[in-house]
Design an enzyme around this catalytic site. Structure first.
Site, PDB file in Angstrom:
ATOM      1  N   TYR A 334       0.804  -1.233   0.000  1.00 21.76           N
ATOM      2  CA  TYR A 334       0.000   0.000   0.000  1.00 21.76           C
ATOM      3  C   TYR A 334       0.829   1.271   0.000  1.00 21.76           C
ATOM      4  O   TYR A 334       0.544   2.205   0.750  1.00 21.76           O
ATOM      5  CB  TYR A 334      -1.072   0.032   1.102  1.00 21.76           C
ATOM      6  CG  TYR A 334      -0.839  -0.751   2.354  1.00 21.76           C
ATOM      7  CD1 TYR A 334      -1.635  -1.857   2.636  1.00 21.76           C
ATOM      8  CD2 TYR A 334       0.142  -0.392   3.271  1.00 21.76           C
ATOM      9  CE1 TYR A 334      -1.458  -2.581   3.792  1.00 21.76           C
ATOM     10  CE2 TYR A 334       0.327  -1.115   4.441  1.00 21.76           C
ATOM     11  CZ  TYR A 334      -0.476  -2.206   4.692  1.00 21.76           C
ATOM     12  OH  TYR A 334      -0.296  -2.916   5.846  1.00 21.76           O
ATOM     13  N   CYS A 361      12.603 -10.618  -6.940  1.00 18.14           N
ATOM     14  CA  CYS A 361      12.387 -10.581  -8.384  1.00 18.14           C
ATOM     15  C   CYS A 361      11.051  -9.947  -8.722  1.00 18.14           C
ATOM     16  O   CYS A 361      10.125 -10.615  -9.209  1.00 18.14           O
ATOM     17  CB  CYS A 361      12.438 -12.002  -8.929  1.00 18.14           C
ATOM     18  SG  CYS A 361      13.971 -12.315  -9.735  1.00 18.14           S
ATOM     19  N   GLU A 362      10.908  -8.697  -8.398  1.00 16.48           N
ATOM     20  CA  GLU A 362       9.686  -7.932  -8.672  1.00 16.48           C
ATOM     21  C   GLU A 362      10.134  -6.502  -8.900  1.00 16.48           C
ATOM     22  O   GLU A 362      10.829  -5.934  -8.045  1.00 16.48           O
ATOM     23  CB  GLU A 362       8.769  -7.908  -7.432  1.00 16.48           C
ATOM     24  CG  GLU A 362       8.134  -9.196  -7.050  1.00 16.48           C
ATOM     25  CD  GLU A 362       6.943  -9.550  -7.907  1.00 16.48           C
ATOM     26  OE1 GLU A 362       6.278  -8.641  -8.421  1.00 16.48           O
ATOM     27  OE2 GLU A 362       6.697 -10.762  -8.075  1.00 16.48           O
TER      28      GLU A 362
END
Ligand SMILES: Cc1ncc(COP(=O)(O)O)c(C=O)c1O
Length: 444
Positions: A334, A361-362
């Site tokens: 958020y 890995c993002e």
């Protein structure tokens, strides 16, 4: 970065917490590392105790353990004279193993399982906060089967839109939690609860959201809830004696966050209560508040080591740390914002604005989008502040990262309260079926 609790910058220019040099902590315990400031936690508990328990009289403060639940934390909360809010069998188990007095435990949750309810009944928790009709009916059956009468609160959705992030708003009508007040569902819930012979309705509960700065939201909540309780009295002759207002008191994370004092929060509740009770001619109920974030949030700091640094000229400079969304999912979840400092060079002047990325890995694994720091180098230590709430408790093993350890610091002493996970911990529950046995060869 604003300093909190016992944080100071020492003569060597290192960030120190609880009298412990964070550079030494990193050497001894590795990074990432959650550091919890015990004196700061205790001090906040005492402020809550004096503002509500002593200030309001007939009031109780229960710590919402979802913010940060460990055995040591449960012990601190008990020593400080607060109660405990648990929301799952796991949090209840932690409290029980910490020998937390069961009468001071409140059990929450919007989808408690039968097993969790049985566990709570057998443990003799003080209150079960009933969220929905399904739960009410199975709770009554289970209580009858165990030959007990269970004290409950009914969770009501009061229809308040607190000014906070949508995902942490809970009191508005369109919410998965509780019985809606506006359409009469809460009245039906109360009437039904009265008809169940193994349930004793002690009062009502509402929680309007989290990270709330505007104290008027709590005034509004008190008015609505007292009106509801007064209407129940008029309609059924039943006097409810407990009003649990939930948690939600906001804390400082970044400049612009301007939380009130806990004493102002309690005065707001007190005034709203006096006014509402007078208007409704309703006797003043016992008040319960359940702060989570505001008890532990600013007491936690996460220490990372800076690794890769990537500069895209004219676009952005990334400094990557050895943790990220696995130990702190809040920015990705958020858009939560944080402050940080180079813990080993905390006195140096800031030179550049960078983004702090994690190692998951993002692309969304960005802990801090823009922060002014001295020119960071690989190997520097980055301390992200105000990570005490909803960090460790929301952490995951995404990418099979091991969860950091947690240390509790005070007066120059350090105790490990949660061990750092190891790679073998990651495989603790993995089972290799016999038909895939050939893989074992690879493992050898
Ligand atoms: C029912 C209930 N009580 C208390 C809390 C604690 O809220 P906070 O950490 O904002 O004080 C929460 C948080 O989600 C909650 O759902």
């Amino acid at each position: 970065m604003r300093l909190h609790g016992t944080q100071i910058v020492n003569e060597q220019g290192h960030l120190e917490i609880g009298g412990c040099d964070t550079v030494e902590l990193a050497k001894q315990f590795g990074t990432p590392l959650y550091i919890m400031d015990e004196a700061h936690i205790r001090n906040t508990c005492r402020q809550y105790h004096s503002s509500f328990v002593e200030g309001l009289k007939n009031a109780e403060v229960i710590y919402a353990s979802k913010a940060f639940s460990t055995l040591a934390m449960c012990r601190i909360i008990e020593e400080e004279g607060l109660g405990l809010d648990v929301v799952s069998g796991g949090e209840l188990y932690t409290a029980l193993r910490a020998c937390f007095p069961t009468a001071k435990i409140y059990f929450h949750g919007n989808n408690k399982s039968r097993e969790e309810l049985v566990m709570a009944i057998k443990a003799g928790v003080g209150r079960i906060v009933v969220d929905n009709f399904y739960e009410m009916s199975i709770l009554n059956d289970l209580a009858r089967e165990t030959g007990r009468r269970v004290d409950i609160l009914l969770r009501v959705t009061p229809g308040i839109e607190a000014h906070t992030h949508e995902y942490i708003q809970t009191g508005q009508i369109d919410s998965k939690f509780g019985f809606t007040l506006a359409d009469g569902t809460a009245d039906r819930a109360f009437d039904l609860a009265l008809s169940y012979s193994n349930l004793v309705v002690k009062g009502v509960h509402a929680h309007i959201g989290s990270q709330i700065f505007d104290l008027d939201s709590f005034t509004h909540e008190v008015r609505i809830m007292i009106t509801y309780m007064a209407n129940i009295l008029k309609r059924t002759g039943c006097l409810l004696e407990e009003l649990n207002l939930g948690g939600g008191f906001g804390i400082y994370y970044v400049p612009g966050d301007d939380p009130a004092q806990i004493s102002d929060y309690s005065k707001t509740v007190q005034l709203a209560l006096e006014e509402a009770c007078q208007n409704q001619k309703f006797p003043r109920p016992k008040i319960i508040v359940e702060p989570g974030r505001s008890i532990v949030g600013t007491a936690g700091t996460t220490l990372y080591t800076v690794g890769a640094i990537k500069e895209i000229p004219g676009v952005r400079k990334y400094i990557a740390v050895d943790g990220g969304m696995a130990d702190n999912p809040r920015p990705a979840l958020y858009q939560a914002r944080y402050e940080a400092v180079l813990a080993n060079r905390a006195k140096e002047v800031v030179k550049e604005v960078v983004s702090v990325s994690g190692k998951c890995c993002e692309s969304g694994d960005l802990l801090i989008r823009d922060i002014a720091l001295p020119k960071a180098q690989s190997g520097d230590l980055l301390a992200v502040s105000c990570t005490g709430a909803y960090n460790y408790s929301m952490s995951s093993n995404y990418n099979r990262l091991t969860r950091p350890g947690v240390v509790l610091v005070q007066d120059g002493y350090v105790d490990v309260i949660v061990k750092r996970e190891t790679h073998s911990d990651l495989l603790r529950n993995d089972i290799l079926p016999a038909r895939l046995k050939y893989l074992q060869i690879v493992n050898k």
